[in-house]
Design an enzyme around this catalytic site. Structure first.
Site, PDB file in Angstrom:
ATOM      1  N   HIS A  96      47.347  36.132   6.303  1.00 36.28           N
ATOM      2  CA  HIS A  96      48.300  35.841   5.010  1.00 36.28           C
ATOM      3  C   HIS A  96      49.054  34.650   5.434  1.00 36.28           C
ATOM      4  O   HIS A  96      50.158  34.605   5.226  1.00 36.28           O
ATOM      5  CB  HIS A  96      49.270  37.038   4.653  1.00 36.28           C
ATOM      6  CG  HIS A  96      48.477  38.316   4.042  1.00 36.28           C
ATOM      7  ND1 HIS A  96      49.315  39.425   3.712  1.00 36.28           N
ATOM      8  CD2 HIS A  96      47.235  38.404   3.849  1.00 36.28           C
ATOM      9  CE1 HIS A  96      48.378  40.044   3.025  1.00 36.28           C
ATOM     10  NE2 HIS A  96      47.049  39.766   3.191  1.00 36.28           N
TER      11      HIS A  96
HETATM   12  C1  LIG Z   1      40.341  39.067   6.019  1.00 43.57           C
HETATM   13  C2  LIG Z   1      41.240  38.756   5.006  1.00 43.57           C
HETATM   14  C3  LIG Z   1      41.763  39.885   4.550  1.00 43.57           C
HETATM   15  C4  LIG Z   1      42.615  39.848   3.425  1.00 43.57           C
HETATM   16  N1  LIG Z   1      43.127  40.754   2.619  1.00 43.57           N
HETATM   17  C5  LIG Z   1      44.016  40.384   1.272  1.00 43.57           C
HETATM   18  C6  LIG Z   1      44.159  41.601   0.365  1.00 43.57           C
HETATM   19  O1  LIG Z   1      43.927  42.652   0.662  1.00 43.57           O
HETATM   20  N2  LIG Z   1      44.926  41.188  -0.566  1.00 43.57           N
HETATM   21  C7  LIG Z   1      45.187  39.903  -0.685  1.00 43.57           C
HETATM   22  O2  LIG Z   1      45.948  39.721  -2.013  1.00 43.57           O
HETATM   23  N3  LIG Z   1      44.889  38.903  -0.041  1.00 43.57           N
HETATM   24  C8  LIG Z   1      44.187  39.116   0.873  1.00 43.57           C
HETATM   25  N4  LIG Z   1      43.811  38.008   1.981  1.00 43.57           N
HETATM   26  C9  LIG Z   1      44.483  36.735   1.637  1.00 43.57           C
HETATM   27  C10 LIG Z   1      43.806  35.995   0.345  1.00 43.57           C
HETATM   28  O3  LIG Z   1      42.238  36.117   0.418  1.00 43.57           O
HETATM   29  C11 LIG Z   1      44.083  34.542   0.453  1.00 43.57           C
HETATM   30  O4  LIG Z   1      45.496  34.416   0.239  1.00 43.57           O
HETATM   31  C12 LIG Z   1      43.387  33.800  -0.642  1.00 43.57           C
HETATM   32  O5  LIG Z   1      42.082  33.924  -0.723  1.00 43.57           O
HETATM   33  C13 LIG Z   1      43.918  32.261  -0.594  1.00 43.57           C
HETATM   34  O6  LIG Z   1      43.220  31.500  -1.432  1.00 43.57           O
HETATM   35  P1  LIG Z   1      42.908  29.917  -1.468  1.00 43.57           P
HETATM   36  O7  LIG Z   1      42.244  29.453  -2.635  1.00 43.57           O
HETATM   37  O8  LIG Z   1      44.177  29.252  -0.941  1.00 43.57           O
HETATM   38  O9  LIG Z   1      41.767  29.938  -0.169  1.00 43.57           O
HETATM   39  P2  LIG Z   1      40.541  30.345   0.263  1.00 43.57           P
HETATM   40  O10 LIG Z   1      40.482  31.666  -0.696  1.00 43.57           O
HETATM   41  O11 LIG Z   1      40.383  30.428   1.361  1.00 43.57           O
HETATM   42  O12 LIG Z   1      39.746  29.487  -0.365  1.00 43.57           O
HETATM   43  C14 LIG Z   1      39.299  28.381   0.018  1.00 43.57           C
HETATM   44  C15 LIG Z   1      37.951  27.576  -0.317  1.00 43.57           C
HETATM   45  O13 LIG Z   1      38.063  26.308   0.003  1.00 43.57           O
HETATM   46  C16 LIG Z   1      36.967  26.032   0.912  1.00 43.57           C
HETATM   47  N5  LIG Z   1      37.052  24.513   1.683  1.00 43.57           N
HETATM   48  C17 LIG Z   1      37.736  24.372   2.642  1.00 43.57           C
HETATM   49  N6  LIG Z   1      37.715  23.454   3.014  1.00 43.57           N
HETATM   50  C18 LIG Z   1      36.931  22.664   2.283  1.00 43.57           C
HETATM   51  C19 LIG Z   1      36.552  21.424   2.188  1.00 43.57           C
HETATM   52  N7  LIG Z   1      36.859  20.328   3.084  1.00 43.57           N
HETATM   53  N8  LIG Z   1      35.538  20.832   1.428  1.00 43.57           N
HETATM   54  C20 LIG Z   1      35.295  21.793   0.257  1.00 43.57           C
HETATM   55  N9  LIG Z   1      35.577  23.007   0.449  1.00 43.57           N
HETATM   56  C21 LIG Z   1      36.426  23.580   1.110  1.00 43.57           C
HETATM   57  C22 LIG Z   1      36.685  27.207   1.655  1.00 43.57           C
HETATM   58  O14 LIG Z   1      35.366  27.383   1.924  1.00 43.57           O
HETATM   59  C23 LIG Z   1      37.052  28.236   0.560  1.00 43.57           C
HETATM   60  O15 LIG Z   1      35.947  28.519  -0.112  1.00 43.57           O
HETATM   61  C24 LIG Z   1      42.931  38.341   2.990  1.00 43.57           C
HETATM   62  C25 LIG Z   1      42.448  37.249   3.779  1.00 43.57           C
HETATM   63  C26 LIG Z   1      41.270  37.595   4.721  1.00 43.57           C
HETATM   64  C27 LIG Z   1      40.852  36.357   5.270  1.00 43.57           C
END
Ligand SMILES: Cc1cc2nc3c(=O)[nH]c(=O)nc-3n(C[C@H](O)[C@H](O)[C@H](O)COP(=O)(O)OP(=O)(O)OC[C@H]3O[C@@H](n4cnc5c(N)ncnc54)[C@H](O)[C@@H]3O)c2cc1C
Length: 554
Positions: free
Chosen positions: A518
């Site tokens: 998180h």
């Molecule tokens: C194992 C695990 C369990 C979790 N459990 C929960 C839960 O039960 N409940 C909950 O609410 N949250 C949970 N979370 C947290 C939640 O999934 C994240 O907070 C959320 O997905 C973050 O969203 P985001 O869009 O910031 O990043 P992400 O969802 O990580 O998305 C980022 C995206 O950007 C892409 N990316 C990165 N760098 C580049 C680049 N240079 N060029 C192009 N694309 C790129 C990545 O490939 C990815 O697809 C968990 C996370 C994990 C890893």
């Protein structure tokens, strides 16, 4: 005779797990969600969105609702694994680099002592690398922030982010499947994101929740009018399947002619006009070919808590020598218990033909449990008195209907990234070894407001190299004060300290605490007067952070 059969069962179980792993890794079941991607690339779009996770997918979907906007979504990962929608099978793709960025922290003697990535003392920081980002591998638990969190954001100088402002968006995006919550003024029906209760429960979480009731806690919806409550968790699932952000938001939008989703497209730099200080486009690589694409209106970075600050730095944003600090919830190590009688799950519940048949045919049975996060609850520790009365918990509990040794130390320990050293410790030999393959449960207390702050630092200007992540857990001693009250398990790493004394607590928690994935706030929002703020309340990067001018394009 009995032990002979147990050995045979273990061998068969290992064989099945290995086979499934091979299938998950090598069978090219990509794009299980039938999202249309890789349309021809134009030179210019109105909006370029980088990253298709929890942030990027809804944004690209929402922006492209207006047919006058052209939107390009760039995702470094692929379309996702065929197993990603089967909740428990997702664990097979953890730490597989095709689907997981597999970040880890810079080794530190002060924390993550029971974990190992490349070397000891490293916690694995999994992040999804596929359409849907981390929502393709996460625990799916549907938990909103506390209303006081949002109101505090607003008080800190971020107008428009108070609870009354954000609640309508939560409601609008949600499609709650549970009849008892569909009527609630705090929940929505008909949105893109399905939310439902598990189709399979072991029964253990129910007993745990009743125990909480006996202790005086309320039972009920933690996303409703109050949060200090206990409940069987809800998740972003529908009919026993995971609904990642891509499945929920991109699938219905991907046919739109004004939305182009490109996969395997790794953005390496945002192009910033040095005069106007505006983002003009991005550089990205697809199939080893370099592309430059321009944005008429905006470039939106939603690449996650580690990649977004890395990209900003690679693009010349931010003070060069120093990087932004980040916060994180973290789990204080699981506390494992055995159950003497039923109910409870053993490995045999999962690994058998009936359970596979039940899941494949009816999407029910033990394999439908979503990462086994059966129950959750919120509480106030009492360490910090300021917010007790205002329903602003500083602790969350996660309930799993199995313990660390239920699978014999085969999978669960590896998913958590615990070092094999754990198997040689007195803790394992005395406590877990006799409990191997026996039912039990695990409760993970999560500290919601840690005061310690980490840092994300560029290791080099090579965009394919992971940044250095310093978690700095327990830099602030107040975090240990709360944690120390919660980890009562005997701990072999800490035998030099008198058990239960302050040094023992201190040591114990440094061994088992983990970030439970998180990590947040690496590009923090705040008013211009806040020296730690990277973006304003409209999420625009502050122009005065453009310091590393020599990295800018001509
Ligand atoms: C194992 C695990 C369990 C979790 N459990 C929960 C839960 O039960 N409940 C909950 O609410 N949250 C949970 N979370 C947290 C939640 O999934 C994240 O907070 C959320 O997905 C973050 O969203 P985001 O869009 O910031 O990043 P992400 O969802 O990580 O998305 C980022 C995206 O950007 C892409 N990316 C990165 N760098 C580049 C680049 N240079 N060029 C192009 N694309 C790129 C990545 O490939 C990815 O697809 C968990 C996370 C994990 C890893």
């Amino acid at each position: 005779m009995g032990s002979y059969f147990v050995k045979i069962i273990i061998r068969i179980a290992k064989w099945i797990v290995k086979k499934l792993l091979v299938i998950a890794l090598f069978v090219p079941v990509e794009n299980p969600n039938h999202i249309i991607y890789d349309k021809p690339l134009l030179e210019e779009y109105d909006f370029i969105v980088v990253g298709s996770g929890a942030g990027g997918s809804p944004l690209a979907s929402r922006l492209s609702e207006d047919p006058h906007h052209s939107v390009l979504l760039l995702e470094a990962g692929g379309a996702g694994s065929g197993f990603a929608d089967w909740p428990l099978f997702t664990t097979l793709i953890y730490n597989v680099r095709k689907y997981d960025w597999t970040f880890h922290n810079v080794r530190d003697e002060g924390y993550c002592i029971g974990y190992k990535k490349q070397v000891n003392n490293q916690c694995t920081l999994n992040r999804g690398k596929m359409l849907g980002g981390s929502t393709g591998i996460n625990g799916m638990m549907y938990v909103r922030g506390n209303k006081n969190d949002y109101d505090q954001w607003e008080r800190l100088g971020n107008p428009g982010w108070g609870f009354r402002d954000v609640l309508p968006y939560f409601i609008r995006s949600e499609d709650n499947q549970d009849p008892y919550l569909r009527q609630s003024p705090y929940h929505g029906v008909g949105g893109y994101l399905p939310v439902s209760s598990a189709r399979y429960l072991s029964g253990l979480a129910g007993i745990w929740i009743q125990a909480a009731r006996h202790l005086g806690f309320e039972i009920g919806d933690i996303n409703g009018d109050r949060q200090i409550r206990f409940m069987n968790s809800q998740s972003t699932t529908k009919l026993g399947e995971r609904w990642s952000a891509a499945r929920a938001f991109l699938r219905p939008a991907s046919h739109r002619p004004n939305l182009n989703i490109l996969i395997h497209s790794h953005v390496t730099r945002v192009i910033i006009d040095p005069v106007s200080r505006r983002a003009r486009g991005v550089v990205f690589y697809k199939n080893r070919r370099r592309h430059v694409v321009w944005a008429r209106k905006e470039v939106i970075l939603s690449a996650g808590a580690f990649a977004s600050p890395q990209l900003l730095k690679l693009s010349g944003v931010g003070p060069c020598a120093e990087l932004r600090k980040h916060g994180s919830h973290f789990g204080i190590g699981g506390i494992d218990f055995l159950t003497k009688k039923k109910p409870g799950l053993t490995l045999a519940h999962f690994v058998n033909l009936k359970s596979l048949h039940n899941y494949v045919k009816h999407r029910t049975g033990p394999l439908a449990s979503y990462l086994l996060l059966e129950g959750t609850g919120f509480a106030h520790s009492g360490v910090d008195n300021t917010s007790i009365s205002s329903d602003w918990p500083d602790l969350q509990f996660l309930f799993y209907p199995l313990h660390l040794a239920t699978d014999g130390g085969l999978l669960f320990r590896i998913i958590l990234g615990m070092s094999e050293k754990v198997l040689e410790t007195a803790l394992w030999i005395k406590r877990f070894k006799p409990a191997k393959f026996k039912p039990g449960y695990r409760i993970v207390p999560v500290m919601l407001h840690p005061r310690s702050r980490g840092r994300v630092v560029l290791r080099s200007r090579n965009p394919w190299q992971h940044p250095d992540i310093f978690l700095n857990l327990f830099d602030d001693p107040r975090d240990l004060a709360l944690g120390g009250r919660l980890q009562p398990a005997p701990n072999p790493y800490c035998h030099l300290h008198p058990r239960g004394g302050p040094d023992w607590w201190d040591c114990s928690i440094r061994v088992f605490a983990e970030t439970i994935w998180h990590e947040t706030s690496t590009c923090a929002m705040g008013p211009a007067s806040d020296p730690a703020a990277v973006v304003d309340n409209q999420l625009r990067v502050y122009g005065n952070l453009l310091a590393c001018a020599w990295w800018m394009p001509p």
